[in-house]
Write a protein that holds these residues in place. Structure first.
Motif, mmCIF file in Angstrom:
data_model
loop_
_atom_site.group_PDB
_atom_site.id
_atom_site.type_symbol
_atom_site.label_atom_id
_atom_site.label_comp_id
_atom_site.label_asym_id
_atom_site.label_seq_id
_atom_site.Cartn_x
_atom_site.Cartn_y
_atom_site.Cartn_z
ATOM 1 N N MET A 1 18.045 33.876 44.312
ATOM 2 C CA MET A 1 18.073 33.784 45.757
ATOM 3 C C MET A 1 18.823 32.523 46.143
ATOM 4 O O MET A 1 18.842 31.564 45.392
ATOM 5 C CB MET A 1 16.628 33.758 46.261
ATOM 6 N N SER A 60 22.667 40.298 43.581
ATOM 7 C CA SER A 60 21.651 39.265 43.383
ATOM 8 C C SER A 60 20.533 39.379 44.407
ATOM 9 O O SER A 60 19.354 39.210 44.065
ATOM 10 C CB SER A 60 22.286 37.870 43.463
ATOM 11 N N GLU A 64 16.637 40.042 43.553
ATOM 12 C CA GLU A 64 15.631 39.085 44.009
ATOM 13 C C GLU A 64 14.545 39.776 44.825
ATOM 14 O O GLU A 64 13.360 39.473 44.684
ATOM 15 C CB GLU A 64 16.292 37.979 44.830
ATOM 16 N N ARG A 68 10.736 39.676 43.521
ATOM 17 C CA ARG A 68 9.716 38.987 44.313
ATOM 18 C C ARG A 68 8.825 39.916 45.119
ATOM 19 O O ARG A 68 7.719 39.529 45.472
ATOM 20 C CB ARG A 68 10.365 37.991 45.252
#
Length: 86
Positions: A1, A60, A64, A68
Motif C-alpha cells: 500500500m 498492488s 493489498e 488486509r
C-alpha cells in the motif's frame, strides 16, 4: 500500500472524500479508477514505464485489499460457517 507521509495524506483526503461521496455501485468505482489512471497517463506522458506504473499500482492495490480485507473476511466466514475443505 502507498505509505505516504501524513501531510500528503491530509492534502489528498479532501479529494478522496469528494470522489467517494457519490459512489453508488461498481460502475462508479470503475469509472473513477479509470479516469484517475488516464489522468496519470496524460500527466506523465505515454510510455512503457507509465503504463507499467499504472498497471503496477492497480495490481498492488488489488493485492493489498485482498491481504488486509478479503483474507480476514474469509477467515471469519470459515469460523462462522465451517471450512469447505472439511
Amino acid at each position: 500500500m502507498p505509505y505516504i507521509k501524513t501531510d500528503k495524506r491530509i492534502q489528498l483526503q479532501p479529494i478522496v472524500n469528494k470522489f467517494t461521496e457519490p459512489l453508488e455501485g461498481p460502475g462508479d468505482l470503475s469509472y473513477l479508477i479509470t479516469k484517475l489512471a488516464h489522468t496519470y497517463l496524460h500527466q506523465h506522458m505515454e510510455s512503457y514505464q507509465t503504463y507499467n506504473d499504472i498497471i503496477g499500482v492497480l495490481e498492488s492495490a488489488k493485492l493489498e485489499i485482498y491481504r488486509r480485507k478479503v483474507a480476514f473476511y474469509e477467515d471469519r466466514k470459515i469460523f462462522e460457517n465451517g471450512d469447505v475443505d472439511r
